[in-house]
Design an enzyme around this catalytic site. Structure first.
Site, PDB file in Angstrom:
ATOM      1  N   LYS A   1      -3.854  -9.694  -6.029  1.00  0.00           N
ATOM      2  CA  LYS A   1      -5.063 -10.276  -5.605  1.00  0.00           C
ATOM      3  C   LYS A   1      -6.154  -9.121  -6.038  1.00  0.00           C
ATOM      4  O   LYS A   1      -5.710  -7.985  -6.471  1.00  0.00           O
ATOM      5  CB  LYS A   1      -5.050 -10.291  -4.060  1.00  0.00           C
ATOM      6  CG  LYS A   1      -5.297  -8.909  -3.325  1.00  0.00           C
ATOM      7  CD  LYS A   1      -5.631  -9.177  -1.898  1.00  0.00           C
ATOM      8  CE  LYS A   1      -5.645  -7.746  -1.125  1.00  0.00           C
ATOM      9  NZ  LYS A   1      -6.668  -7.620  -0.195  1.00  0.00           N
TER      10      LYS A   1
ATOM     11  N   LYS B   1     -10.549  -3.788  -3.459  1.00  0.00           N
ATOM     12  CA  LYS B   1     -11.634  -3.236  -3.872  1.00  0.00           C
ATOM     13  C   LYS B   1     -11.170  -1.600  -4.375  1.00  0.00           C
ATOM     14  O   LYS B   1     -11.817  -0.961  -5.046  1.00  0.00           O
ATOM     15  CB  LYS B   1     -12.750  -3.053  -2.801  1.00  0.00           C
ATOM     16  CG  LYS B   1     -12.033  -2.949  -1.337  1.00  0.00           C
ATOM     17  CD  LYS B   1     -13.123  -2.696  -0.564  1.00  0.00           C
ATOM     18  CE  LYS B   1     -13.129  -3.509   0.828  1.00  0.00           C
ATOM     19  NZ  LYS B   1     -11.753  -3.223   1.673  1.00  0.00           N
TER      20      LYS B   1
ATOM     21  N   LYS C   1       0.724  -1.272  -0.118  1.00  0.00           N
ATOM     22  CA  LYS C   1       0.134   0.020   0.030  1.00  0.00           C
ATOM     23  C   LYS C   1       0.825   1.224  -0.008  1.00  0.00           C
ATOM     24  O   LYS C   1       0.265   2.397  -0.379  1.00  0.00           O
ATOM     25  CB  LYS C   1      -1.038  -0.102   1.066  1.00  0.00           C
ATOM     26  CG  LYS C   1      -2.249  -1.190   1.020  1.00  0.00           C
ATOM     27  CD  LYS C   1      -3.160  -0.810   2.032  1.00  0.00           C
ATOM     28  CE  LYS C   1      -4.048  -1.724   2.181  1.00  0.00           C
ATOM     29  NZ  LYS C   1      -5.107  -2.411   1.161  1.00  0.00           N
TER      30      LYS C   1
END
Ligand code: AQP
Length: 336
Positions: free
Chosen positions: A203, A206, A115
């Site tokens: 992966k 969202k 992230k």
């Protein structure tokens, strides 16, 4: 009674990955073991704000809880739903655990690395996320935490932090089960990781910007078909389940198995050696579109009022358990 706990951030509509990796396993366990365990299903709204919120935050939170109900979760005296920020002990325990966790171990967390990658700066919440997650788990002495593969590292770090705390302050925390035991309990062959449709080495998430890379739970059947039909595959030309060399095709086989609730080995045997990727895509599109249509119809039947009523009960329960554990911790470190 021992506790099983799970949470999904409500920063946007959820993906099929969230549904298959976290939501459905929890619902199945809750319906199977209700009476033997306490089930805590919560929306980690404090975790949600580490990312941009897409849509109305309050609505997103209620919608995430409705997803659980639409997926078949039956709330009763052993199954509780609550919002993390309505139980202030989570944030306070996080601070106390921050003083046990180390910078080194936090910097090694894959989610933090992913992230923060390529960003000039990222918020401290992204870095500290696993410690708040440890607080979420340890406050309720939760043994099993049904989560997708990406989160298992955070369970291991929860165990490390709790062990270190206990070593210094006495046996305050119950450690969650080890990863292998978690997987065994979830009755799955291995932790679930649904892949991004365009870049199957990653992966499905969202917050990924490319819409075609993810199936959202509010997608129409047309959108599902379009996304799956354009999913990245490979040039091998023959269908095999092989996550290393054919991740796109393997992802589709995995989705087909999980959505149709059949063993992966059965689905793989049906398709192995066939050469039409188009036929497999059509089959998976129809399976997912049908499941989502039924799911969305059940979702429409659940009102905000239904959820709020259940939350009031759940938050009363959660505060009682969490405050008792927090007091134990405060006494152990000398704050009380
Ligand atoms: N692709 C996935 N396959 C299987 N399980 C998954 N989960 C997430 N993606 C997949 C599981 O869903 C839960 C969601 O947790 P979260 O929203 O709190 O955090 P996350 O892992 O960061 O989820 P996303 O979708 O990737 O969100 P963004 O893009 O906002 O960061 C967890 O149990 C997770 O394992």
């Amino acid at each position: 009674m021992k506790t099983i706990l799970t949470g999904i951030r409500s920063n946007s509509v959820l993906t099929l990955g969230n549904y298959l990796g976290a939501l459905l396993p929890m619902v199945r366990l809750a319906n199977k073991y209700s009476g033997e365990y306490q089930f805590n299903v919560f929306v980690p709204d404090l975790h949600s704000i580490i990312s941009e919120i897409d849509g109305n935050f309050k609505e997103n939170t209620l919608r995430t809880l409705k997803y659980y109900l639409a997926a078949g979760l039956l709330v009763n005296k052993n199954v509780h739903i609550y919002r993390q920020s309505y139980v202030p002990a989570h944030a306070e325990l996080c601070w106390i655990l921050n003083c046990t966790a180390t910078m080194g171990e936090m910097s090694r967390m894959t989610q933090y690395k992913e992230k923060s990658e390529g960003k000039a700066s990222c918020n401290v919440g992204i870095f500290d996320y696993p410690v708040l997650m440890a607080a979420d788990i340890l406050l309720y002495s939760a043994e099993f935490i049904p989560l997708g593969e990406d989160q298992f590292q955070h369970i291991e770090i929860t165990r490390d932090i709790a062990e270190r705390f206990n070593h210094k302050h006495g046996e305050v925390f119950v450690l969650p089960a080890k990863t292998a035991e978690q997987i065994k309990f979830m009755e799955i062959e291995k932790a679930i990781r649904i892949r991004d449709l365009i870049s199957p080495e990653k992966k499905m998430s969202k917050s990924t910007v490319a819409e075609n890379s993810k199936i959202m739970l509010d997608d129409t059947p047309e959108a599902v078909r379009k996304k799956i039909m354009s999913a990245t595959t490979d040039s091998v030309g023959v269908i095999h389940f092989d996550m290393v060399n054919q991740p796109g095709i393997s992802n589709l086989l995995q989705i087909e198995a999980l959505v149709s609730n059949r063993p992966l080995s059965e689905v793989t045997a049906e398709w192995d050696g066939k050469t039409s990727y188009g036929d497999l895509k059509k089959q998976v599109s129809e399976t997912v579109a049908k499941m989502l249509e039924e799911f969305q119809a059940r979702l429409k039947e659940i009102s905000d009022e239904d959820v709020i009523l259940l939350l009031e009960e759940g938050e009363k329960y959660a505060n009682e358990i969490a405050n008792a554990k927090l007091l134990e911790v405060q006494k152990a470190v000398g704050l009380r």
